[in-house]
Design a protein around this motif. Structure first.
Motif, PDB file in Angstrom:
ATOM      1  N   HIS A 270       0.822  -1.213   0.000  1.00  0.00           N
ATOM      2  CA  HIS A 270       0.000   0.000   0.000  1.00  0.00           C
ATOM      3  C   HIS A 270       0.854   1.260   0.000  1.00  0.00           C
ATOM      4  O   HIS A 270       0.583   2.215  -0.746  1.00  0.00           O
ATOM      5  CB  HIS A 270      -0.919  -0.004   1.226  1.00  0.00           C
ATOM      6  N   LEU A 271       1.887   1.305   0.821  1.00  0.00           N
ATOM      7  CA  LEU A 271       2.668   2.532   0.965  1.00  0.00           C
ATOM      8  C   LEU A 271       3.412   2.880  -0.322  1.00  0.00           C
ATOM      9  O   LEU A 271       3.561   4.054  -0.657  1.00  0.00           O
ATOM     10  CB  LEU A 271       3.648   2.394   2.126  1.00  0.00           C
ATOM     11  N   GLY A 272       3.856   1.862  -1.042  1.00  0.00           N
ATOM     12  CA  GLY A 272       4.520   2.131  -2.307  1.00  0.00           C
ATOM     13  C   GLY A 272       3.536   2.474  -3.407  1.00  0.00           C
ATOM     14  O   GLY A 272       3.689   3.475  -4.114  1.00  0.00           O
ATOM     15  N   GLU A 273       2.497   1.651  -3.540  1.00  0.00           N
ATOM     16  CA  GLU A 273       1.563   1.802  -4.655  1.00  0.00           C
ATOM     17  C   GLU A 273       0.646   3.009  -4.504  1.00  0.00           C
ATOM     18  O   GLU A 273       0.413   3.746  -5.455  1.00  0.00           O
ATOM     19  CB  GLU A 273       0.725   0.531  -4.790  1.00  0.00           C
ATOM     20  N   GLN A 274       0.102   3.203  -3.302  1.00  0.00           N
ATOM     21  CA  GLN A 274      -0.917   4.229  -3.107  1.00  0.00           C
ATOM     22  C   GLN A 274      -0.356   5.577  -2.648  1.00  0.00           C
ATOM     23  O   GLN A 274      -1.022   6.598  -2.827  1.00  0.00           O
ATOM     24  CB  GLN A 274      -1.949   3.743  -2.075  1.00  0.00           C
ATOM     25  N   LEU A 275       0.833   5.587  -2.055  1.00  0.00           N
ATOM     26  CA  LEU A 275       1.379   6.836  -1.533  1.00  0.00           C
ATOM     27  C   LEU A 275       2.591   7.313  -2.314  1.00  0.00           C
ATOM     28  O   LEU A 275       2.553   8.364  -2.948  1.00  0.00           O
ATOM     29  CB  LEU A 275       1.742   6.691  -0.050  1.00  0.00           C
ATOM     30  N   LEU A 276       3.683   6.528  -2.292  1.00  0.00           N
ATOM     31  CA  LEU A 276       4.896   7.020  -2.939  1.00  0.00           C
ATOM     32  C   LEU A 276       4.739   7.069  -4.450  1.00  0.00           C
ATOM     33  O   LEU A 276       5.164   8.044  -5.086  1.00  0.00           O
ATOM     34  CB  LEU A 276       6.099   6.149  -2.570  1.00  0.00           C
ATOM     35  N   GLY A 277       4.156   6.030  -5.044  1.00  0.00           N
ATOM     36  CA  GLY A 277       4.025   6.015  -6.495  1.00  0.00           C
ATOM     37  C   GLY A 277       3.348   7.263  -7.037  1.00  0.00           C
ATOM     38  O   GLY A 277       3.910   7.957  -7.905  1.00  0.00           O
ATOM     39  N   PRO A 278       2.137   7.595  -6.573  1.00  0.00           N
ATOM     40  CA  PRO A 278       1.495   8.830  -7.052  1.00  0.00           C
ATOM     41  C   PRO A 278       2.317  10.083  -6.765  1.00  0.00           C
ATOM     42  O   PRO A 278       2.279  11.048  -7.539  1.00  0.00           O
ATOM     43  CB  PRO A 278       0.167   8.838  -6.291  1.00  0.00           C
ATOM     44  N   THR A 279       3.054  10.092  -5.646  1.00  0.00           N
ATOM     45  CA  THR A 279       3.897  11.248  -5.331  1.00  0.00           C
ATOM     46  C   THR A 279       5.006  11.403  -6.357  1.00  0.00           C
ATOM     47  O   THR A 279       5.288  12.515  -6.833  1.00  0.00           O
ATOM     48  CB  THR A 279       4.493  11.106  -3.920  1.00  0.00           C
ATOM     49  N   LEU A 280       5.643  10.290  -6.729  1.00  0.00           N
ATOM     50  CA  LEU A 280       6.704  10.358  -7.736  1.00  0.00           C
ATOM     51  C   LEU A 280       6.143  10.726  -9.105  1.00  0.00           C
ATOM     52  O   LEU A 280       6.787  11.462  -9.870  1.00  0.00           O
ATOM     53  CB  LEU A 280       7.435   9.012  -7.813  1.00  0.00           C
ATOM     54  N   ILE A 281       4.957  10.225  -9.435  1.00  0.00           N
ATOM     55  CA  ILE A 281       4.346  10.581 -10.711  1.00  0.00           C
ATOM     56  C   ILE A 281       4.083  12.082 -10.776  1.00  0.00           C
ATOM     57  O   ILE A 281       4.301  12.732 -11.807  1.00  0.00           O
ATOM     58  CB  ILE A 281       3.038   9.779 -10.912  1.00  0.00           C
ATOM     59  N   ALA A 282       3.653  12.657  -9.659  1.00  0.00           N
ATOM     60  CA  ALA A 282       3.319  14.078  -9.633  1.00  0.00           C
ATOM     61  C   ALA A 282       4.541  14.977  -9.490  1.00  0.00           C
ATOM     62  O   ALA A 282       4.607  16.047 -10.119  1.00  0.00           O
ATOM     63  CB  ALA A 282       2.344  14.364  -8.487  1.00  0.00           C
ATOM     64  N   LEU A 283       5.531  14.553  -8.699  1.00  0.00           N
ATOM     65  CA  LEU A 283       6.599  15.473  -8.304  1.00  0.00           C
ATOM     66  C   LEU A 283       8.009  14.923  -8.495  1.00  0.00           C
ATOM     67  O   LEU A 283       8.972  15.663  -8.304  1.00  0.00           O
ATOM     68  CB  LEU A 283       6.411  15.868  -6.830  1.00  0.00           C
ATOM     69  N   GLY A 284       8.146  13.658  -8.833  1.00  0.00           N
ATOM     70  CA  GLY A 284       9.471  13.070  -8.968  1.00  0.00           C
ATOM     71  C   GLY A 284      10.125  13.404 -10.301  1.00  0.00           C
ATOM     72  O   GLY A 284       9.480  13.844 -11.254  1.00  0.00           O
ATOM     73  N   THR A 285      11.439  13.179 -10.361  1.00  0.00           N
ATOM     74  CA  THR A 285      12.166  13.353 -11.621  1.00  0.00           C
ATOM     75  C   THR A 285      11.945  12.138 -12.513  1.00  0.00           C
ATOM     76  O   THR A 285      11.508  11.074 -12.059  1.00  0.00           O
ATOM     77  CB  THR A 285      13.665  13.518 -11.363  1.00  0.00           C
ATOM     78  N   ARG A 286      12.270  12.282 -13.782  1.00  0.00           N
ATOM     79  CA  ARG A 286      12.149  11.152 -14.696  1.00  0.00           C
ATOM     80  C   ARG A 286      13.036   9.994 -14.253  1.00  0.00           C
ATOM     81  O   ARG A 286      12.663   8.823 -14.393  1.00  0.00           O
ATOM     82  CB  ARG A 286      12.504  11.586 -16.118  1.00  0.00           C
ATOM     83  N   GLU A 287      14.212  10.334 -13.754  1.00  0.00           N
ATOM     84  CA  GLU A 287      15.130   9.293 -13.290  1.00  0.00           C
ATOM     85  C   GLU A 287      14.545   8.550 -12.086  1.00  0.00           C
ATOM     86  O   GLU A 287      14.647   7.315 -11.990  1.00  0.00           O
ATOM     87  CB  GLU A 287      16.482   9.899 -12.929  1.00  0.00           C
ATOM     88  N   GLN A 288      13.950   9.273 -11.163  1.00  0.00           N
ATOM     89  CA  GLN A 288      13.316   8.636 -10.001  1.00  0.00           C
ATOM     90  C   GLN A 288      12.137   7.770 -10.436  1.00  0.00           C
ATOM     91  O   GLN A 288      11.958   6.654  -9.937  1.00  0.00           O
ATOM     92  CB  GLN A 288      12.860   9.706  -9.016  1.00  0.00           C
ATOM     93  N   GLN A 289      11.350   8.267 -11.355  1.00  0.00           N
ATOM     94  CA  GLN A 289      10.216   7.493 -11.852  1.00  0.00           C
ATOM     95  C   GLN A 289      10.677   6.201 -12.517  1.00  0.00           C
ATOM     96  O   GLN A 289      10.117   5.130 -12.273  1.00  0.00           O
ATOM     97  CB  GLN A 289       9.399   8.342 -12.831  1.00  0.00           C
ATOM     98  N   ALA A 290      11.720   6.299 -13.356  1.00  0.00           N
ATOM     99  CA  ALA A 290      12.216   5.116 -14.060  1.00  0.00           C
ATOM    100  C   ALA A 290      12.838   4.119 -13.098  1.00  0.00           C
ATOM    101  O   ALA A 290      12.734   2.895 -13.301  1.00  0.00           O
ATOM    102  CB  ALA A 290      13.228   5.532 -15.119  1.00  0.00           C
ATOM    103  N   ARG A 291      13.487   4.615 -12.054  1.00  0.00           N
ATOM    104  CA  ARG A 291      14.144   3.725 -11.091  1.00  0.00           C
ATOM    105  C   ARG A 291      13.148   3.008 -10.205  1.00  0.00           C
ATOM    106  O   ARG A 291      13.279   1.799  -9.948  1.00  0.00           O
ATOM    107  CB  ARG A 291      15.126   4.539 -10.234  1.00  0.00           C
TER     108      ARG A 291
END
Length: 388
Positions: free
Chosen positions: A95-116
């Motif tokens: 849950h913490l990865g899929e529902q919290l961090l994932g959407p946060t990275l999609i909205a505010l993360g760098t492309r490198e962070q998203q790809a990693r």
């Protein structure tokens, strides 16, 4: 996969059929496991089930397709969570990865962070925990004191987090830390992605009233993470953390409420079985609980489907936390004197676990007092609470 329909009937049938077909055999034995206060149950097997879901396209349903998700509509996401809960499928581990961090990275993360990170979250290959609360700053998020300083290509972290859910099983933590010396409150905070299986990190489980250890203390003593693993700009951590908290109270709360409905049904069945249903006070409380659950659902759907409303997340947290805590008390009253004893080796039965774990509902995830202050100060415009 079936295309979305306005009423969701076809998609609901698809989800229900898939769950019935796949929650069988070794996975069928996992039904009902891993709920609140029972996160330790069949943990490795539940990881395997979650990876099975991922392999068949049932993770990250709301993520945009360009980030590996399915881009499902709000209606479809609600349907999935409802059917998942109704099937008594095991509690998730991601849950913490899929529902919290994932959407946060999609909205505010760098492309490198998203790809990693996003592909590994989707595949349930890396598990995450949230590093917000600290001793002396449990619900006062702006009071964090864990510090990080730049050292070449790394951040070096010193400090302590507490009440960190499932840190003992996590590979990474998204943590709010203070990166500007001398800064106070909301200023000078940064949102770092921190590997946990490294030198300088110590995790100590906290034994709870339920006898389990979902929560942990996490100590950082010169722990390191790469300098580019800051989400948003250094010093912009408060904004990023608030975005994550907004995602926390998203569509999965509908599935949570279906789980609540299952718990309430068990309490009603017990009351009918042992005769306490004939007590007018118990019957009235059961009816009130049923009405309260409808209020939860209506508010959640209204919040999810309309324009963002100031304070709606705080209202939702206040509603479900108080409702669930009162359900735990009602369950014990229905159980009667027999609920005061436990089995050998502190063997708790279902209602005892519900009661003990739900005592924390009004504290974790932002205490009732903090939620009321948010509503008073940010929505109603009342004077801020004096701080010592």
């Amino acid at each position: 996969m079936t295309e979305p329909f306005a009423d969701g009937t076809s998609f609901r049938k698809e989800v229900r059929t898939w769950l019935a077909d796949h929650l069988a055999g070794e996975f069928g034995a996992l039904r009902g496991l891993g709920g609140s206060g029972r996160e330790h149950e069949a943990y490795d097997e539940r990881i395997a089930w979650n990876r099975h879901l991922a392999a068949h396209g049932w993770t990250c349903l709301g993520w945009p397709p360009e980030y590996g998700g399915r881009g499902l509509s709000l209606v479809q996401q609600v349907i999935f969570h409802e059917e998942y809960a109704r099937a008594n499928a095991p509690a998730g581990v991601n849950h913490l990865g899929e529902q919290l961090l994932g959407p946060t990275l999609i909205a505010l993360g760098t492309r490198e962070q998203q790809a990693r990170f996003l592909p590994r979250i989707k595949a349930v290959d890396e598990l995450w925990c949230q590093g917000y609360s600290e001793p002396g700053a449990g619900s006062d998020l702006a009071g964090v004191r864990t510090q990080a300083r730049r050292d070449g290509d790394d951040w070096v972290i010193d400090g302590q987090k507490i009440w960190t859910s499932l840190a003992h099983a996590a590979d990474w933590m998204f943590a709010l830390v203070r990166t500007e010396p001398g800064s106070r409150r909301h200023a000078g905070l940064s949102y770092l992605l921190v590997p946990l299986r490294r030198d300088g990190v110590e995790i100590r489980p906290i034994r709870q009233l339920t006898g389990t250890s979902e929560f942990n203390e996490v100590f950082f003593d010169g722990a390191r993470t790469r300098a580019d693993l800051v989400v948003g700009a250094p010093g912009d951590g408060w904004r990023v953390a608030m975005a994550t908290l907004g995602f926390e109270r998203g569509v999965s709360t509908i599935g949570q409420q279906v789980g609540f409905a299952r718990e309430l049904a068990a309490v009603v069945a017990a009351a009918r079985s042992n005769g306490t249903f004939d007590d007018p006070l118990i019957a009235d409380r059961l009816a009130t609980a049923r009405l309260g659950l409808e209020v939860l659902r209506t508010h959640a759907l209204r919040t999810l489907s309309g324009e963002p409303s100031p304070g709606a997340d705080s209202v939702q947290k206040l509603l479900w936390a108080r409702w669930h805590r009162e359900l735990g008390e009602l369950a014990m009253d229905v159980r009667g004197p027999d609920g005061l004893t436990v089995g050998p080796g502190y063997g708790l039965e279902e209602f005892q676990t519900l009661y003990l774990f739900s005592r924390a509902d009004t504290i974790y995830g932002g205490s009732d007092e903090v939620q009321r202050n948010i509503l008073a100060e940010r929505v109603l415009g009342l004077p801020k609470e004096p701080r010592g």
